[in-house]
Design a protein around this motif. Structure first.
Motif, short mmCIF file in Angstrom:
data_model
loop_
_atom_site.label_atom_id
_atom_site.label_comp_id
_atom_site.label_asym_id
_atom_site.label_seq_id
_atom_site.Cartn_x
_atom_site.Cartn_y
_atom_site.Cartn_z
N PHE A 29 0.83 -1.20 0.00
CA PHE A 29 0.00 0.00 0.00
C PHE A 29 0.86 1.25 0.00
O PHE A 29 0.58 2.23 -0.69
CB PHE A 29 -0.92 -0.02 1.22
N LEU A 30 1.96 1.21 0.78
CA LEU A 30 2.86 2.34 0.82
C LEU A 30 3.52 2.59 -0.53
O LEU A 30 3.65 3.72 -0.98
CB LEU A 30 3.93 2.12 1.89
N ALA A 31 3.93 1.50 -1.21
CA ALA A 31 4.56 1.65 -2.52
C ALA A 31 3.60 2.28 -3.53
O ALA A 31 3.98 3.15 -4.31
CB ALA A 31 5.05 0.30 -3.01
N ILE A 32 2.33 1.83 -3.53
CA ILE A 32 1.34 2.39 -4.44
C ILE A 32 1.11 3.86 -4.14
O ILE A 32 1.01 4.70 -5.04
CB ILE A 32 0.02 1.59 -4.35
N SER A 33 1.04 4.20 -2.84
CA SER A 33 0.83 5.58 -2.45
C SER A 33 1.99 6.47 -2.88
O SER A 33 1.80 7.59 -3.32
CB SER A 33 0.65 5.67 -0.92
N SER A 34 3.22 5.92 -2.77
CA SER A 34 4.40 6.68 -3.16
C SER A 34 4.39 6.98 -4.65
O SER A 34 4.68 8.10 -5.09
CB SER A 34 5.67 5.91 -2.80
N LEU A 35 4.04 5.98 -5.46
CA LEU A 35 4.01 6.18 -6.91
C LEU A 35 2.94 7.18 -7.32
O LEU A 35 3.13 8.00 -8.20
CB LEU A 35 3.78 4.83 -7.61
N SER A 36 1.77 7.09 -6.68
CA SER A 36 0.67 7.99 -7.04
C SER A 36 0.97 9.43 -6.66
O SER A 36 0.40 10.36 -7.22
CB SER A 36 -0.62 7.53 -6.37
N ALA A 37 1.88 9.62 -5.68
CA ALA A 37 2.17 10.97 -5.22
C ALA A 37 3.28 11.64 -6.00
O ALA A 37 3.52 12.83 -5.85
CB ALA A 37 2.54 10.95 -3.74
N LEU A 38 3.99 10.92 -6.84
CA LEU A 38 5.09 11.50 -7.59
C LEU A 38 4.56 12.46 -8.67
O LEU A 38 3.50 12.26 -9.23
CB LEU A 38 5.92 10.39 -8.26
N GLN A 56 3.31 10.88 1.04
CA GLN A 56 2.04 11.55 1.31
C GLN A 56 0.88 10.75 0.71
O GLN A 56 0.93 10.33 -0.45
CB GLN A 56 2.04 12.96 0.74
N VAL A 57 -0.16 10.53 1.51
CA VAL A 57 -1.37 9.88 1.02
C VAL A 57 -2.36 10.95 0.56
O VAL A 57 -2.79 10.97 -0.58
CB VAL A 57 -1.99 9.00 2.11
N PHE A 58 -2.74 11.84 1.46
CA PHE A 58 -3.49 13.04 1.10
C PHE A 58 -3.43 14.01 2.26
O PHE A 58 -3.38 13.61 3.43
CB PHE A 58 -4.96 12.72 0.75
N GLY A 59 -3.39 15.31 1.92
CA GLY A 59 -3.34 16.33 2.96
C GLY A 59 -2.18 16.11 3.91
O GLY A 59 -1.04 15.83 3.50
N PRO A 60 -2.42 16.19 5.21
CA PRO A 60 -1.35 16.02 6.18
C PRO A 60 -1.02 14.56 6.49
O PRO A 60 -0.10 14.28 7.25
CB PRO A 60 -1.91 16.71 7.43
N LEU A 61 -1.79 13.62 5.92
CA LEU A 61 -1.60 12.20 6.24
C LEU A 61 -0.51 11.58 5.36
O LEU A 61 -0.55 11.66 4.14
CB LEU A 61 -2.91 11.45 6.04
N HIS A 62 0.45 10.94 6.01
CA HIS A 62 1.54 10.24 5.33
C HIS A 62 1.62 8.81 5.86
O HIS A 62 1.18 8.50 6.96
CB HIS A 62 2.89 10.92 5.60
N LEU A 63 2.21 7.94 5.05
CA LEU A 63 2.61 6.60 5.49
C LEU A 63 4.11 6.47 5.29
O LEU A 63 4.66 7.02 4.33
CB LEU A 63 1.89 5.51 4.69
N GLY A 64 4.76 5.76 6.19
CA GLY A 64 6.21 5.62 6.08
C GLY A 64 6.70 4.32 6.66
O GLY A 64 6.02 3.70 7.48
#
Length: 227
Positions: free
Chosen positions: A13-22, A176-184
């Motif tokens: 899930f983190l990897a997908i979120s990272s790619l979508s945020a680039l 960053q996932v959205f707004g102030p929310l991040h996963l790491g």
């Protein structure tokens, strides 16, 4: 669900979120902040480690851990990590020893943003930690007769005081996932510096460090909120 499957799902899930945020590859113009327009203090973030909490639910040891991180110019990130480690472990087959402890621990250190564009929402960082814990441990062994002399060889140690301190090398990602929310997530190499093992020798578990050893690999999976 096994712990391996849980960690695989979280990392995917983190990897997908990272790619979508680039940023888009074909973007022609980029807004680049000049050094003199970047405030020294860029804010704070708080985080909670899901990996340690999952270990505590699925295993006989683990920890609850939170962190406060300061953002300085999107480059330097002083951080404090605090947690409570717990273990309730029995080795009925091998040694018959039972081990129990609950104690706080803390780490302090610094992360460094390694990305070329340091002002984007995603980060790739390296860092270090110094950690310390002081804890009490209960270790018991049921009475059993010595095979030669036939006397009882059990023992019952309660509230034995121990302490440990160690350092950690850290490599991690913050997306960053959205707004102030991040996963790491982070990968950590731990090296014990020393401490007090008490009169019983090396304890089976050290709060915040994990099961005992001179060196150790570990990791975290964090929910992060920027403030």
């Amino acid at each position: 669900m096994t712990l391996r499957k849980l960690i695989f799902i979280c990392i995917s899930f983190l990897a997908i979120s990272s790619l979508s945020a680039l940023p888009a590859y074909g973007q022609k113009k980029k807004m680049v902040a000049t050094p003199d327009t970047i405030p020294f203090l860029r804010g704070f973030s708080v985080s909670f480690d899901l990996a340690g909490a999952a270990l505590l639910q699925l295993n006989d040891w683990g920890q609850y851990e939170g962190a406060l991180r300061v953002n300085l110019r999107d480059k330097y990130f002083p951080i404090v990590e605090l947690g409570i480690g717990r273990a309730n472990h029995s080795e009925d087959v091998v040694t018959g020893i039972s081990y129990k402890t609950t104690a706080p621990y803390g780490r302090i250190g610094m992360d460094f943003n390694l990305l070329k564009n340091k002002h984007q929402a995603n980060r790739f960082y390296a860092g270090f930690r110094y950690a310390f814990t002081s804890y009490k441990v209960d270790i018991t062994h049921k009475d059993f007769p010595d095979p030669v002399w036939q006397w009882d060889t059990g023992f019952d140690v309660r509230g034995e005081r121990c302490s440990q301190h160690w350092i950690e090398a850290v490599l991690g990602v913050d997306a960053q996932v959205f707004g102030p929310l991040h996963l790491g997530w982070s990968v950590r190499y731990k090296r014990r510096l020393g401490g007090n093992d008490g009169v019983i020798g090396r304890t089976w578990y050290v709060p915040g460090y994990g099961t005992y050893g001179d060196t150790r690999l570990g990791g975290t999976f964090n929910i992060i909120i920027d403030i």
